[in-house]
Write a protein that holds these residues in place. Structure first.
Motif, PDB file in Angstrom:
ATOM      1  N   SER A   1       8.972  -4.343  -7.862  1.00  0.00           N
ATOM      2  CA  SER A   1       7.619  -3.841  -7.626  1.00  0.00           C
ATOM      3  C   SER A   1       6.798  -3.963  -8.901  1.00  0.00           C
ATOM      4  CB  SER A   1       7.676  -2.381  -7.178  1.00  0.00           C
ATOM      5  OG  SER A   1       8.073  -1.563  -8.252  1.00  0.00           O
ATOM      6  N   ALA A   2       5.491  -3.851  -8.744  1.00  0.00           N
ATOM      7  CA  ALA A   2       4.579  -3.969  -9.880  1.00  0.00           C
ATOM      8  C   ALA A   2       4.782  -2.835 -10.881  1.00  0.00           C
ATOM      9  CB  ALA A   2       3.145  -4.000  -9.390  1.00  0.00           C
TER      10      ALA A   2
ATOM     11  N   ALA B   1       0.819  -1.215   0.000  1.00  0.00           N
ATOM     12  CA  ALA B   1       0.000   0.000   0.000  1.00  0.00           C
ATOM     13  C   ALA B   1       0.853   1.264   0.000  1.00  0.00           C
ATOM     14  CB  ALA B   1      -0.938   0.000   1.199  1.00  0.00           C
ATOM     15  N   ASP B   2       2.014   1.223   0.636  1.00  0.00           N
ATOM     16  CA  ASP B   2       2.885   2.401   0.730  1.00  0.00           C
ATOM     17  C   ASP B   2       4.070   2.352  -0.222  1.00  0.00           C
ATOM     18  OD1 ASP B   2       1.285   3.456   2.782  1.00  0.00           O
ATOM     19  OD2 ASP B   2       2.358   2.287   4.286  1.00  0.00           O
ATOM     20  N   GLY B   3       4.036   1.447  -1.195  1.00  0.00           N
ATOM     21  CA  GLY B   3       5.151   1.324  -2.133  1.00  0.00           C
ATOM     22  C   GLY B   3       6.086   0.194  -1.734  1.00  0.00           C
ATOM     23  N   VAL B   4       7.008  -0.096  -2.620  1.00  0.00           N
ATOM     24  CA  VAL B   4       7.939  -1.206  -2.428  1.00  0.00           C
ATOM     25  C   VAL B   4       9.346  -0.659  -2.192  1.00  0.00           C
ATOM     26  CG1 VAL B   4       8.959  -3.233  -3.531  1.00  0.00           C
ATOM     27  CG2 VAL B   4       6.542  -2.720  -3.874  1.00  0.00           C
TER      28      VAL B   4
ATOM     29  N   GLN C   1      -4.438  -4.380  -5.702  1.00  0.00           N
ATOM     30  CA  GLN C   1      -3.935  -3.147  -6.309  1.00  0.00           C
ATOM     31  C   GLN C   1      -5.072  -2.142  -6.480  1.00  0.00           C
ATOM     32  OE1 GLN C   1      -1.911  -5.280  -9.622  1.00  0.00           O
ATOM     33  NE2 GLN C   1      -0.248  -3.845  -9.185  1.00  0.00           N
ATOM     34  N   TYR C   2      -6.252  -2.616  -6.856  1.00  0.00           N
ATOM     35  CA  TYR C   2      -7.411  -1.736  -6.958  1.00  0.00           C
ATOM     36  C   TYR C   2      -7.721  -1.135  -5.590  1.00  0.00           C
ATOM     37  CZ  TYR C   2      -8.625  -3.457 -11.644  1.00  0.00           C
ATOM     38  OH  TYR C   2      -8.625  -3.746 -12.980  1.00  0.00           O
TER      39      TYR C   2
END
Length: 157
Positions: free
Chosen positions: A72-73, A40-43, A84-85
């Motif tokens: 990361s995605a 949620a806060d990034g990779v 992700q949504y």
């Protein structure tokens, strides 16, 4: 020879002890295993390195000649999993439907069962007493299986 399910199982083991979620595992024909995770806060790069080390220790010789790539995605890439949504609710997204129409708006919600999502888009609509159509905000619901892609819309304001 290692298979995708073995890799996924090992990745899920690491993920269960962290706040990340699995986006995708790809076994590339040229001998690479590409693993995409998200948060949620990034990779963080350190966490990608930690997962890579964990997999090398866990799978060891099973990896054989495969090159392992953990990342990361990627921002601006199409969403692949429902999480992700959920992480992008309240943010600008672009939706491409199967019929080729693009919609841009704010992702408002994702259904509990993960089968659909709502986006508030701006549309021109004819209003009574007005000669020209006006832009109004409209909530649209999209079924997951009716879209080619949905991706985060990076806006520079």
């Amino acid at each position: 020879m290692i298979n995708k399910e073995t890799v996924k199982t090992a990745v899920e083991e690491w993920l269960s002890q962290n706040e990340y979620f699995l986006v995708d595992v790809e076994m590339m024909p040229e001998g690479r295993i590409v693993i995409e995770i998200d948060h949620a806060d990034g990779v963080w790069i350190e966490d990608c390195a930690e997962l890579s080390r964990f997999l090398q220790e866990k799978l060891g010789e099973e990896l054989g000649e495969y090159e392992l790539e953990v990342g990361s995605a990627g921002i601006g890439q199409p969403f692949k999993v429902v999480q992700q949504y959920r992480n992008h609710v309240g943010k600008d997204v672009e939706v491409m439907t199967l019929d080729g129409k693009k919609h841009q708006g704010v992702l408002k919600a994702v259904s509990d069962d993960g089968q659909s999502f709502d986006v508030t888009v701006k549309e021109k609509q004819k209003q009574e007493g007005k000669k020209r159509p006006v832009l109004v905000e409209v909530d649209k619901t999209f079924a997951m299986d009716s879209v080619k892609y949905t991706k985060y819309l990076l806006m520079f304001k």
